[in-house]
Motif scaffolding. Structure first.
Motif, PDB file in Angstrom:
ATOM      1  N   UNK A  16     -27.763 -33.379  46.180  1.00  0.00           N
ATOM      2  CA  UNK A  16     -27.915 -32.067  46.800  1.00  0.00           C
ATOM      3  C   UNK A  16     -28.123 -30.967  45.765  1.00  0.00           C
ATOM      4  N   UNK A  17     -27.802 -31.256  44.517  1.00  0.00           N
ATOM      5  CA  UNK A  17     -27.958 -30.261  43.469  1.00  0.00           C
ATOM      6  C   UNK A  17     -29.409 -30.086  43.044  1.00  0.00           C
ATOM      7  N   UNK A  18     -30.294 -31.013  43.386  1.00  0.00           N
ATOM      8  CA  UNK A  18     -31.693 -30.905  43.015  1.00  0.00           C
ATOM      9  C   UNK A  18     -31.955 -31.492  41.650  1.00  0.00           C
ATOM     10  N   UNK A  19     -33.169 -31.275  41.171  1.00  0.00           N
ATOM     11  CA  UNK A  19     -33.601 -31.816  39.891  1.00  0.00           C
ATOM     12  C   UNK A  19     -32.917 -31.091  38.744  1.00  0.00           C
ATOM     13  N   UNK A  20     -32.476 -31.856  37.763  1.00  0.00           N
ATOM     14  CA  UNK A  20     -31.825 -31.280  36.593  1.00  0.00           C
ATOM     15  C   UNK A  20     -32.844 -30.525  35.746  1.00  0.00           C
ATOM     16  N   UNK A  21     -32.455 -29.350  35.285  1.00  0.00           N
ATOM     17  CA  UNK A  21     -33.315 -28.501  34.465  1.00  0.00           C
ATOM     18  C   UNK A  21     -32.548 -28.026  33.233  1.00  0.00           C
ATOM     19  N   UNK A  22     -33.275 -27.493  32.267  1.00  0.00           N
ATOM     20  CA  UNK A  22     -32.650 -26.964  31.053  1.00  0.00           C
ATOM     21  C   UNK A  22     -31.633 -25.886  31.431  1.00  0.00           C
TER      22      UNK A  22
END
Length: 151
Positions: A16-22
């Motif tokens: 649910x947190x979505x795609x990991x990003x910087x």
């Protein structure tokens, strides 16, 4: 089967947190390995290696096979392979038995709807972390590049 159900519930929270990003902080999440053992990933990890295709899996295997059995642990790294695109029968009959021959732990993603990790065709995705925060995302295509990430 119960293990996979419990793991799915735990993993849904991560999805649910979505795609990991910087600059994202990774939250603790759990995945099973090739022996159906559950591993919880915490902020202690400094590198996450993710593969989505057989070609990139084999590239990482070629690299890790030449290293010590504890290489990933010593480098605070984990290796994740997304096998969700493989049919279940193929996974159970061929993929998992082959992965069990490897001398290192491979965490597995079975869920097709997993969008936590970014991917590019024919590339290995690596995440560099500091104190649980993503500092860099690389898409690499060679063993030399992988070696530089894990130095």
């Amino acid at each position: 089967m119960l293990k996979k159900l419990i793991l799915s519930v735990i993993f849904i929270n991560c999805l649910s947190a979505g795609t990991l990003k910087i600059d994202d902080k990774i939250s603790n999440f759990s995945l099973t390995d090739q022996f159906d053992k559950i591993h919880t990933i915490t902020c202690d990890i400094s590198t996450i290696i993710v593969t989505f295709q057989k070609k990139t899996l084999m590239m990482v295997n070629d690299y890790l096979s030449s290293k010590s059995e504890n290489f990933l642990e010593d480098h605070h790294a984990i290796f994740i392979n997304n096998i969700s695109s493989s049919p279940t029968i193929i996974t159970k009959m061929f993929t998992l038995p082959k992965l069990r021959d490897y001398k290192y732990t491979i965490l597995l993603i079975y869920d097709e709807s997993n969008t936590k990790f970014e991917k590019q065709s024919d590339k290995i995705t690596t995440y560099s972390l500091e104190n649980g925060f993503i500092k860099n995302i690389n898409f690499i295509s060679s063993i030399d590049e992988l070696d530089r990430v894990l130095k």
